[in-house]
Design a protein around this motif. Structure first.
Motif, PDB file in Angstrom:
ATOM      1  N   MET A 261     142.797  50.242  -5.548  1.00  0.00           N
ATOM      2  CA  MET A 261     141.719  51.163  -5.902  1.00  0.00           C
ATOM      3  C   MET A 261     141.523  52.192  -4.795  1.00  0.00           C
ATOM      4  SD  MET A 261     138.265  48.897  -5.236  1.00  0.00           S
ATOM      5  CE  MET A 261     138.772  47.634  -6.388  1.00  0.00           C
ATOM      6  N   PRO A 262     140.875  53.341  -5.107  1.00  0.00           N
ATOM      7  CA  PRO A 262     140.585  54.314  -4.057  1.00  0.00           C
ATOM      8  C   PRO A 262     139.581  53.751  -3.044  1.00  0.00           C
ATOM      9  CG  PRO A 262     140.384  55.307  -6.239  1.00  0.00           C
ATOM     10  CD  PRO A 262     140.496  53.836  -6.440  1.00  0.00           C
ATOM     11  N   LYS A 263     139.679  54.242  -1.822  1.00  0.00           N
ATOM     12  CA  LYS A 263     138.780  53.761  -0.771  1.00  0.00           C
ATOM     13  C   LYS A 263     137.316  54.028  -1.129  1.00  0.00           C
ATOM     14  CE  LYS A 263     137.536  54.496   4.068  1.00  0.00           C
ATOM     15  NZ  LYS A 263     137.807  55.276   5.289  1.00  0.00           N
ATOM     16  N   LYS A 264     137.052  55.160  -1.771  1.00  0.00           N
ATOM     17  CA  LYS A 264     135.674  55.486  -2.134  1.00  0.00           C
ATOM     18  C   LYS A 264     135.099  54.448  -3.081  1.00  0.00           C
ATOM     19  CE  LYS A 264     132.753  59.366  -3.530  1.00  0.00           C
ATOM     20  NZ  LYS A 264     132.043  59.376  -2.249  1.00  0.00           N
ATOM     21  N   SER A 265     135.938  53.910  -3.951  1.00  0.00           N
ATOM     22  CA  SER A 265     135.471  52.865  -4.862  1.00  0.00           C
ATOM     23  C   SER A 265     135.114  51.601  -4.096  1.00  0.00           C
ATOM     24  CB  SER A 265     136.548  52.568  -5.906  1.00  0.00           C
ATOM     25  OG  SER A 265     136.819  53.714  -6.687  1.00  0.00           O
ATOM     26  N   CYS A 266     135.855  51.323  -3.028  1.00  0.00           N
ATOM     27  CA  CYS A 266     135.538  50.156  -2.193  1.00  0.00           C
ATOM     28  C   CYS A 266     134.141  50.301  -1.598  1.00  0.00           C
ATOM     29  CB  CYS A 266     136.555  50.003  -1.068  1.00  0.00           C
ATOM     30  SG  CYS A 266     138.210  49.579  -1.629  1.00  0.00           S
ATOM     31  N   GLU A 267     133.816  51.505  -1.163  1.00  0.00           N
ATOM     32  CA  GLU A 267     132.492  51.743  -0.586  1.00  0.00           C
ATOM     33  C   GLU A 267     131.398  51.499  -1.618  1.00  0.00           C
ATOM     34  OE1 GLU A 267     132.739  55.686   0.904  1.00  0.00           O
ATOM     35  OE2 GLU A 267     134.104  55.172   2.556  1.00  0.00           O
ATOM     36  N   THR A 268     131.679  51.850  -2.876  1.00  0.00           N
ATOM     37  CA  THR A 268     130.706  51.593  -3.944  1.00  0.00           C
ATOM     38  C   THR A 268     130.518  50.097  -4.151  1.00  0.00           C
ATOM     39  OG1 THR A 268     131.356  53.655  -5.041  1.00  0.00           O
ATOM     40  CG2 THR A 268     130.152  52.041  -6.354  1.00  0.00           C
ATOM     41  N   LEU A 269     131.622  49.351  -4.148  1.00  0.00           N
ATOM     42  CA  LEU A 269     131.536  47.892  -4.313  1.00  0.00           C
ATOM     43  C   LEU A 269     130.772  47.253  -3.161  1.00  0.00           C
ATOM     44  CD1 LEU A 269     135.133  46.992  -5.565  1.00  0.00           C
ATOM     45  CD2 LEU A 269     133.117  47.608  -6.889  1.00  0.00           C
ATOM     46  N   ILE A 270     130.974  47.797  -1.955  1.00  0.00           N
ATOM     47  CA  ILE A 270     130.263  47.264  -0.786  1.00  0.00           C
ATOM     48  C   ILE A 270     128.764  47.502  -0.921  1.00  0.00           C
ATOM     49  CG2 ILE A 270     129.916  47.580   1.698  1.00  0.00           C
ATOM     50  CD1 ILE A 270     132.946  48.103   1.897  1.00  0.00           C
ATOM     51  N   LYS A 271     128.388  48.697  -1.385  1.00  0.00           N
ATOM     52  CA  LYS A 271     126.967  48.983  -1.582  1.00  0.00           C
ATOM     53  C   LYS A 271     126.354  48.047  -2.629  1.00  0.00           C
ATOM     54  CE  LYS A 271     127.184  53.866  -0.274  1.00  0.00           C
ATOM     55  NZ  LYS A 271     127.055  55.275  -0.741  1.00  0.00           N
ATOM     56  N   GLN A 272     127.149  47.698  -3.626  1.00  0.00           N
ATOM     57  CA  GLN A 272     126.676  46.768  -4.655  1.00  0.00           C
ATOM     58  C   GLN A 272     126.805  45.313  -4.217  1.00  0.00           C
ATOM     59  OE1 GLN A 272     129.218  47.813  -7.925  1.00  0.00           O
ATOM     60  NE2 GLN A 272     128.078  49.674  -8.430  1.00  0.00           N
ATOM     61  N   ARG A 273     127.333  45.109  -3.003  1.00  0.00           N
ATOM     62  CA  ARG A 273     127.505  43.786  -2.409  1.00  0.00           C
ATOM     63  C   ARG A 273     128.313  42.864  -3.326  1.00  0.00           C
ATOM     64  NH1 ARG A 273     124.950  44.152   2.097  1.00  0.00           N
ATOM     65  NH2 ARG A 273     125.645  42.047   2.643  1.00  0.00           N
ATOM     66  N   PHE A 274     129.342  43.475  -3.990  1.00  0.00           N
ATOM     67  CA  PHE A 274     130.292  42.729  -4.812  1.00  0.00           C
ATOM     68  C   PHE A 274     129.552  41.820  -5.805  1.00  0.00           C
ATOM     69  CE2 PHE A 274     132.574  43.880  -0.982  1.00  0.00           C
ATOM     70  CZ  PHE A 274     133.782  44.326  -1.472  1.00  0.00           C
ATOM     71  N   ASP A 275     128.783  42.450  -6.670  1.00  0.00           N
ATOM     72  CA  ASP A 275     127.953  41.693  -7.606  1.00  0.00           C
ATOM     73  C   ASP A 275     128.767  40.883  -8.614  1.00  0.00           C
ATOM     74  OD1 ASP A 275     128.937  43.871  -8.918  1.00  0.00           O
ATOM     75  OD2 ASP A 275     126.995  44.768  -9.382  1.00  0.00           O
ATOM     76  N   ILE A 276     130.091  41.110  -8.662  1.00  0.00           N
ATOM     77  CA  ILE A 276     130.906  40.283  -9.553  1.00  0.00           C
ATOM     78  C   ILE A 276     130.916  38.829  -9.099  1.00  0.00           C
ATOM     79  CG2 ILE A 276     133.077  40.653  -8.295  1.00  0.00           C
ATOM     80  CD1 ILE A 276     134.502  40.629 -11.007  1.00  0.00           C
ATOM     81  N   LEU A 277     130.665  38.574  -7.815  1.00  0.00           N
ATOM     82  CA  LEU A 277     130.617  37.197  -7.320  1.00  0.00           C
ATOM     83  C   LEU A 277     129.563  36.384  -8.053  1.00  0.00           C
ATOM     84  CD1 LEU A 277     130.913  37.874  -3.479  1.00  0.00           C
ATOM     85  CD2 LEU A 277     132.707  37.022  -4.991  1.00  0.00           C
TER      86      LEU A 277
END
Length: 685
Positions: A261-277
């Motif tokens: 995935m793009p790095k910017k998408s990683c930053e979005t997942l980090i802000k969401q604190r990986f809510d898929i967990l």
């Protein structure tokens, strides 16, 4: 006087004007030569020479003022043009005095910083708060810094201009000790460039790995006909989550996924604190066990291959810490997210058997075994060391346990082996003795720790080429590298439990002495708080094995009876505890007249968990110019991530750290600040 006030020329211009006179002299010599040859020709040339000299004198005396006026006019116009060009130059430029005040600025600078034209009352420090006087160049050097102003990004350059020579030639300044200077400022607008670089960086690809922690266990908890549906629902959750982040996921094994995935998408997942967990745990079609994931992301590498290597390291960390969490690793940092679930105990002991056979092969191929635990060793590390000692002696290998400082809680156990005729005098050695013994034919076994900096003797890790690690703590960023055998199981209650399991697979001729069985049993009992924390089926199976081999509960209980002063200090710490934010118990342990205050502090932290409403407890102990923090919880708070913020680590329910360079009162405030910050970030509630 009039002559003295005339403007005189000098330099190449004077030489240029005197060329005519020099040519006249040359012409006069030529005229003399012609006279010698022919009088008539010489006379004609003489008339021409006279006319030439009259013309030169006329030009020199009558046209010279006109030439001077033209030169002065040109110089004046040139200076005005030069000034206008500098004022209208596209490059933002300004002049500062020694105090940083703007004394002159061109139009581009005024426009860049929104300065009113002609009103220079501001200092450069007020325009750019990140700039201070100590950042000005000292000599004639040029320095540059990255600064921001409103929504623009600049590179600002400073150059010092000395005014000493100007002052020396001045008629109104005494320049004997004058060292004044101006500061030239150049402002380069890099807003568009940085935006372009940021966009390129945002679109760089990050690699990731997603593992299902309990795939087999979750499938086995549902009916066989519904297992494919459970797998499909998990696949859909993961694919939809990655696709929503402009990424691609590919299933590489039944329980493993590769992600790009793009790095910017990683930053979005980090802000969401990986809510898929948390989201994936909602998949329930009758399965008794909730599905958990481990995620490892690698980014900011020099190549895509390096990003993948970061992702592999990250997923190893996530699994080593018990799973149900995401780890993001780059070249400079490692971040952890999630990890709120209790580690699921594996019911099978196949891994323990495999590791036991590997350990047997390693020890059999060496002459000497050295065992060490962590600094300020406790009962669990010493008990596990004793278990490794018995394995080495069973394989007829020389074995030494590295132990420097013996705490009061460990003294009864150590006394069981010292001055005991059944054990060698060099069974327990210090750091220097261990370094002297270590060699190419030595195996180093590290128990109850996987962080090299806090081992009993970190230097041994460099002297021994063959290293074995047995630990039950969740892995952190700092781990022992290049271990020949690494057996790290966060689900285990203690290192003694792991060693007890290994003992059962080393061979049939293992004969455990009563003292050794008591030591291993003691380590399990202390780390589980009398079998109340982190105990599973395998914990009791290991305890039963030790009981069959001579461990006596009564003897162990007598070994750990407390000193009256320690008991009072623990009671005082519990009574003085502050209930912070209605759910966190924080207290201070007094170390006066106590031999092992850190151990007592950990016991006090356990006691505080018996208070209703307390989710986690923290006890700070000032000992040997450091503040030791013992953190405990039952199941609602992951104290490991809290302690990692302070440079420590441990388990989800049992962790600690060491704080240096501050009094204990400030350390308590630091713990509170970390709790407040994590509550704001949503990691704690």
């Amino acid at each position: 006087m009039a002559t003295k006030n005339r403007i005189k020329l000098k330099g190449k211009l004077v030489t240029y004007l005197k060329v005519l006179a020099y040519l006249g002299v040359l012409l006069l010599f030529v005229n003399i030569a012609v006279f010698i040859v022919d009088d008539s020709a010489g006379l004609i040339l003489l008339i021409f020479t006279g006319f030439y000299f009259v013309s030169v004198m006329y030009l020199n005396f009558y046209n010279k003022p006109i030439i001077m006026n033209e030169l002065i006019s040109f110089a004046t116009q040139y200076g005005q043009i030069q000034k206008r060009l500098l004022k209208d130059l596209d490059l933002a430029h300004a002049i500062l005095d020694d105090a940083g005040k703007v004394v002159w600025a061109n139009t581009a600078f005024e426009k860049a910083v929104h300065m009113e034209k002609g009103l220079y009352k501001k200092t450069i420090f007020s325009l750019f708060p990140g700039i201070s006087a100590d950042k000005f160049p000292v000599d004639n050097e040029e320095v540059s810094y990255k600064v921001d102003y409103e929504n623009s990004n600049f590179t600002i350059k400073f150059k010092r201009i000395s005014l000493h020579e100007m002052a020396v030639n001045s008629d109104i300044i005494d320049a004997e000790s004058y060292e004044g200077s101006l500061i030239a400022v150049y402002l380069y607008d890099e807003t568009a460039l940085r935006l372009a670089i940021q966009e390129v960086d945002n679109q760089s690809l990050a690699a990731g790995l997603i593992y299902i922690d309990n795939y087999e266990e979750a499938l086995n908890s549902v009916e066989e006909v519904r297992r494919s549906l459970l797998t499909a629902l998990i696949d859909r959750k993961i694919n939809k989550y990655i696709a929503s982040s402009n990424g691609i996921s590919k299933k590489i094994e039944k329980d493993k996924y590769f992600v790009v995935m793009p790095k910017k998408s990683c930053e979005t997942l980090i802000k969401q604190r990986f809510d898929i967990l948390e989201d994936v745990k909602t998949v329930n079609i009758g399965n008794e066990m909730a599905v958990t994931l481990s995620i490892g992301l690698g980014l900011d590498g020099l190549s895509y291959a390096q990003n993948y290597e970061f992702a592999r390291n990250a997923i190893d960390l996530a699994l080593g810490r018990g799973g149900d969490q995401a780890v993001v690793k780059s070249a400079d940092s490692t971040s952890y997210y999630g990890g709120k679930s209790q580690t699921i105990e594996k019911s099978t002991r196949v891994k323990a058997r495999v590791k036991a056979h590997a350990l047997r092969e390693i020890i059999s191929g060496k002459d000497t075994v050295i065992v060490m635990g962590h600094r300020m060793g406790d009962v669990d590390s010493f008990g596990a060391s004793v278990g490794i000692y018995r394995i080495a002696r069973t394989l007829e290998k020389k074995c030494h346990i590295v132990l420097n400082d013996v705490t009061a809680s460990m003294q009864p156990l150590v006394d069981l082996f010292k001055s005991n005729p059944d054990y060698e005098d060099d069974m327990i050695i210090n750091n220097q003795q261990a370094i002297d013994i270590a060699g190419n034919n030595t195996v180093l076994v590290v128990v109850d720790v996987n962080k090299p900096s806090i081992t009993e003797c970190p230097e041994l890790l460099r002297f021994c080429k063959t290293i074995v690690v047995l630990d039950h703590h969740r892995a952190g960023t700092e781990v022992i590298e290049n271990a020949t055998l690494s057996y790290v199981e966060p689900y285990a209650s203690s290192a003694c439990e792991m060693v007890s399991e290994i003992l059962q697979y080393i061979g049939e001729n293992v004969k455990i002495h009563n003292e050794e069985a008591d030591s291993l049993y003691s380590g399990m009992m202390v780390d589980t708080n009398n079998f109340m924390n982190k105990t599973g089926v395998r914990t009791f199976e290991a305890a039963a094995f030790l009981r069959r081999n001579g461990a006596d509960v009564t003897r162990v209980r007598k070994l750990f009876r407390e000193d009256a002063n320690e008991y009072k200090a623990k009671a005082d710490a519990v009574s003085q505890a502050e209930i912070y934010r209605d759910r966190y118990a924080i207290s201070v342990m007094k170390s006066d007249d106590i031999q092992s205050p850190t151990i007592v502090g950990a016991q006090a932290a356990n006691e505080l968990l018996n208070i209703k409403g307390v989710r986690a407890s923290f006890v700070c102990t000032d000992y040997q110019n450091k503040v030791y923090v013992s953190a405990r919880s039952i199941d609602e708070v992951n104290v490991q991530v809290i302690m990692e913020r302070l440079g420590g680590g441990g388990h989800m329910s049992s962790a600690g750290c060491q704080i240096e360079g501050m009094p204990i009162e400030e350390a308590v405030d630091v713990v509170k600040d970390v709790i407040d910050k994590m509550i704001e970030e949503g990691e704690l509630s």
